[in-house]
Design an enzyme around this catalytic site. Sequence first.
Site, PDB file in Angstrom:
ATOM      1  N   ASP A 236      48.141 -28.854  57.887  1.00 17.48           N
ATOM      2  CA  ASP A 236      49.048 -29.064  56.745  1.00 17.48           C
ATOM      3  C   ASP A 236      49.469 -27.820  56.603  1.00 17.48           C
ATOM      4  O   ASP A 236      49.066 -26.716  56.574  1.00 17.48           O
ATOM      5  CB  ASP A 236      48.381 -29.905  55.595  1.00 17.48           C
ATOM      6  CG  ASP A 236      50.497 -30.335  54.744  1.00 17.48           C
ATOM      7  OD1 ASP A 236      51.428 -30.467  55.654  1.00 17.48           O
ATOM      8  OD2 ASP A 236      49.864 -30.895  53.859  1.00 17.48           O
TER       9      ASP A 236
ATOM     10  N   ASN B 203      53.479 -26.612  57.796  1.00 25.98           N
ATOM     11  CA  ASN B 203      54.007 -26.257  59.344  1.00 25.98           C
ATOM     12  C   ASN B 203      55.536 -26.047  58.678  1.00 25.98           C
ATOM     13  O   ASN B 203      56.308 -24.949  58.363  1.00 25.98           O
ATOM     14  CB  ASN B 203      54.197 -27.280  60.218  1.00 25.98           C
ATOM     15  CG  ASN B 203      52.270 -27.269  60.793  1.00 25.98           C
ATOM     16  OD1 ASN B 203      51.663 -26.688  60.845  1.00 25.98           O
ATOM     17  ND2 ASN B 203      53.156 -28.603  62.080  1.00 25.98           N
ATOM     18  N   GLY B 204      56.387 -26.732  57.955  1.00 22.40           N
ATOM     19  CA  GLY B 204      57.615 -27.241  57.813  1.00 22.40           C
ATOM     20  C   GLY B 204      57.475 -25.765  56.227  1.00 22.40           C
ATOM     21  O   GLY B 204      58.565 -24.894  56.654  1.00 22.40           O
TER      22      GLY B 204
ATOM     23  N   HIS C  39      55.904 -26.169  63.376  1.00 21.42           N
ATOM     24  CA  HIS C  39      55.503 -27.348  64.626  1.00 21.42           C
ATOM     25  C   HIS C  39      55.297 -26.454  65.540  1.00 21.42           C
ATOM     26  O   HIS C  39      53.847 -26.264  65.964  1.00 21.42           O
ATOM     27  CB  HIS C  39      56.436 -28.425  65.032  1.00 21.42           C
ATOM     28  CG  HIS C  39      56.424 -29.439  63.584  1.00 21.42           C
ATOM     29  ND1 HIS C  39      55.170 -30.010  62.217  1.00 21.42           N
ATOM     30  CD2 HIS C  39      57.429 -29.924  62.600  1.00 21.42           C
ATOM     31  CE1 HIS C  39      55.139 -30.658  61.353  1.00 21.42           C
ATOM     32  NE2 HIS C  39      57.378 -30.444  62.124  1.00 21.42           N
TER      33      HIS C  39
ATOM     34  N   LEU D 124      32.265 -28.854  74.054  1.00 15.57           N
ATOM     35  CA  LEU D 124      33.111 -28.883  72.883  1.00 15.57           C
ATOM     36  C   LEU D 124      33.736 -30.671  72.507  1.00 15.57           C
ATOM     37  O   LEU D 124      34.804 -31.343  74.051  1.00 15.57           O
ATOM     38  CB  LEU D 124      33.942 -28.150  71.767  1.00 15.57           C
ATOM     39  CG  LEU D 124      34.869 -28.479  70.777  1.00 15.57           C
ATOM     40  CD1 LEU D 124      34.447 -29.058  69.814  1.00 15.57           C
ATOM     41  CD2 LEU D 124      36.483 -27.372  71.097  1.00 15.57           C
TER      42      LEU D 124
ATOM     43  N   ARG E  90      41.481 -28.735  54.535  1.00 17.54           N
ATOM     44  CA  ARG E  90      43.161 -28.846  54.276  1.00 17.54           C
ATOM     45  C   ARG E  90      43.245 -27.837  54.202  1.00 17.54           C
ATOM     46  O   ARG E  90      43.226 -26.709  53.231  1.00 17.54           O
ATOM     47  CB  ARG E  90      43.257 -29.876  53.438  1.00 17.54           C
ATOM     48  CG  ARG E  90      44.883 -30.299  53.478  1.00 17.54           C
ATOM     49  CD  ARG E  90      45.149 -31.944  53.161  1.00 17.54           C
ATOM     50  NE  ARG E  90      46.824 -31.789  53.415  1.00 17.54           N
ATOM     51  CZ  ARG E  90      46.987 -33.225  53.329  1.00 17.54           C
ATOM     52  NH1 ARG E  90      46.274 -34.249  53.011  1.00 17.54           N
ATOM     53  NH2 ARG E  90      48.647 -33.011  53.369  1.00 17.54           N
TER      54      ARG E  90
ATOM     55  N   SER F 100      45.796 -38.174  52.297  1.00 20.64           N
ATOM     56  CA  SER F 100      46.625 -38.566  53.238  1.00 20.64           C
ATOM     57  C   SER F 100      46.120 -39.121  54.611  1.00 20.64           C
ATOM     58  O   SER F 100      46.430 -39.240  55.722  1.00 20.64           O
ATOM     59  CB  SER F 100      47.077 -37.274  53.920  1.00 20.64           C
ATOM     60  OG  SER F 100      48.031 -36.605  52.552  1.00 20.64           O
TER      61      SER F 100
END
Length: 257
Positions: free
Chosen positions: A21, A23-24, A38, A132, A189, A197
């Site tokens: 979370d 990016n904006g 993004h 992975l 987060r 969320s």
Amino acid sequence: MTKIEALPPERRPSHVAIIMDGNGRWARKRLLPRSAGHAAGISAVRRVVAAAREIGLQYVTLYAFSTENWRRPKTEIAFLMGLLRQYFDSDLKQLKADNVRVRIIGGRDGLEKDIAGLVADAQDMTAANTGLHLSFAFNYGGREEIVAAARNLARQVRDGKLDADAIDCTMFASSLQTAGIPDPDLLIRTSGEHRLSNFLLWQSAYAEFVFIDTLWPDFSGEDLHKALAEYAGRDRRFGGVDSASDTPPRPLRAGAD
Ligand code: IPE
Ligand code: IPE
Ligand code: MG
């Protein structure tokens, strides 16, 4: 970077889930459009995959697009879809070569045909890999996932294929899209938000949460490392008591007993 082996076995997470979370806000700070945030977020995905492989994590799940993210402007959604296309176009070959097994959890409905195809190809191409296990939660919603699992089990009961009394937590978990993937031990987060969320609602029942202020495009291997160190210091009790509580409390002063 320290290998996971440096931590005692019971202090090593097997599965790390990340809500990517911020990016904006990263873009806004630089007076750039949200899309620039993004795009920068993709570099952070690459860093985290590299660090996870280096450390020796077994499972990483990245929240990339939620069922609620359809509420965003059409142009932003189109950009995010384009980024997913680009990411698989440019990175899938290397992921395959790096023995990474890719999985995408989330609904296929609403995705453009070519994206649904890319997602299927990414999974098929890497299905035999043993390194992975990297999952992307894309068009994912925890509630939707739980409802779909319940609906699927209900249908089996209706059709006489399943006894309702046989439904337990293990069976329910294997009806989810994360079937076969252990629950996340550590959930990170970024960006200073303290909420789930709609991410991995069932699976996070006993996850350790680490919230960090770093915005996702700035997330580094070092941030992952710090979160692992914090996790290693946590006491996971799963509703029980820790071993130290077996010892009677010390008297407040000598002879007080
Ligand atoms: C996370 O960054 C990426 C997605 C949800 C797709 P955001 O786009 O939510 O960035 P902020 O929270 O607005 O800063
Ligand atoms: C959660 O971030 C979804 C992803 C990171 C993909 P959001 O930015 O969409 O979450 P809210 O709206 O702040 O809760
Ligand atoms: Mg956000």
